[in-house]
Design an enzyme around this catalytic site. Structure first.
Site, short mmCIF file in Angstrom:
data_model
loop_
_atom_site.label_atom_id
_atom_site.label_comp_id
_atom_site.label_asym_id
_atom_site.label_seq_id
_atom_site.Cartn_x
_atom_site.Cartn_y
_atom_site.Cartn_z
N ASP A 67 -0.95 8.77 -4.73
CA ASP A 67 -1.40 9.21 -3.41
C ASP A 67 -0.64 10.43 -2.92
O ASP A 67 0.39 10.81 -3.48
CB ASP A 67 -1.28 8.06 -2.39
CG ASP A 67 -0.01 7.22 -2.58
OD1 ASP A 67 0.97 7.75 -3.13
OD2 ASP A 67 -0.02 6.06 -2.18
N ASN A 136 2.02 -5.02 4.41
CA ASN A 136 0.69 -5.55 4.69
C ASN A 136 -0.15 -5.74 3.42
O ASN A 136 -1.33 -5.97 3.48
CB ASN A 136 -0.05 -4.63 5.68
CG ASN A 136 -0.27 -3.23 5.11
OD1 ASN A 136 0.07 -2.96 3.95
ND2 ASN A 136 -0.84 -2.34 5.91
N HIS A 138 -0.62 -3.42 1.05
CA HIS A 138 -1.29 -2.25 0.49
C HIS A 138 -0.70 -1.87 -0.87
O HIS A 138 0.48 -2.09 -1.12
CB HIS A 138 -1.33 -1.07 1.48
CG HIS A 138 -0.04 -0.33 1.70
ND1 HIS A 138 0.33 0.16 2.93
CD2 HIS A 138 0.98 0.00 0.86
CE1 HIS A 138 1.50 0.77 2.81
NE2 HIS A 138 1.92 0.69 1.57
#
Ligand code: F6R
Length: 241
Positions: A67, A136, A138
């Protein structure tokens, strides 16, 4: 999923490095998927140490990062381009044109997502993908709710992710609101995956991954559908198992 537990972060990094180096020795032109963030930096240090001591070579390796933030230039110290050069690429013998990261400053970002996905496929796909995990759940920047069939795409970062990552920036306002990330399906195409989980702040995420059902509300749970995942977790991260 195979779980390897280590007594501390240093051992986690060493074990992940031993396994990564063994894949490179087996295939000198390995396509290696990389992550940024705090968790893999120990692994990268071990790879650098090994490169210097044992001359493991990266001359034929191609790397593909998961990313990149949108709107931050490659030269910005907060870009993942910069991060990877500083933490790994500058210290090993990999030609920089074999290191690939999505371009978060591309004029046409949708086109950039398509290009990156296609580019990975044209290179034959990723042999080994290194992953961290968000609190969370991800993976990459695939936040909860991301479809499991997603490919490289633009994502709005969750507030909790921006807060967690604000430690690298001067202030929360400076943290970009969007990123380009490989999708869940892109990650799942990798032939092998190492998930690195370290510290008490990740204990809940690891427990959810190990104990709960597969759900798009917890992106990392997709990994349960992959046949070749090794989780490297330190003691603090396993506290709730
Ligand atoms: C980074 C990435 C993220 C991180 C995750 C954990 O390229 O894809 O999924 O792996 O946010 O970050 P750290 O390791 O900083 O806790």
């Amino acid at each position: 999923m195979k779980l390897i537990t280590t007594s501390n972060y240093e051992k986690l990094s060493q074990q992940a490095a031993v396994e990564t180096i063994s894949r490179i020795k087996r295939n000198s032109s390995l396509n290696l998927g990389l992550a940024t963030g705090s968790t893999p930096t120990g692994l990268y240090q071990e790879l650098i140490k090994d490169h210097k001591q044992n001359k493991t070579s990266y001359k034929e390796i191609n790397t593909f990062n998961l990313d990149e933030y949108i709107g931050i230039s490659k030269k910005d110290s907060n870009s993942y381009h910069y991060f990877m050069c500083e933490h790994l690429f500058e210290h090993i013998d990999i030609p920089l044109d074999q290191t690939h990261i999505p371009d978060g400053t591309a004029k046409d970002l949708d086109e950039e997502c398509k290009r990156y996905e296609q580019f990975i496929n044209e290179h034959g796909g990723i042999d080994l993908q290194i992953l961290g995990i968000g609190q969370n759940g991800h993976i990459g920047f695939n936040e909860p709710g991301t479809p499991f069939d997603s490919r490289t795409h633009i994502i709005d970062l969750a507030e909790s992710t921006r807060k967690a990552n604000s430690r690298f920036f001067d202030s929360l306002e400076d943290v970009p609101k969007q990123a380009i990330t490989m999708g869940i399906a892109s990650i799942m195409d990798s032939r092998e995956i190492f998930l690195l989980v370290s510290g008490a702040s990740k204990a809940k995420a690891l427990a959810t991954l190990m104990n709960d059902d597969i759900s798009e509300d917890f992106p990392a749970s997709a990994l349960k559908n992959h046949g070749n995942v090794t989780i490297f977790a330190d003691k603090d991260a396993t506290a709730l198992l």
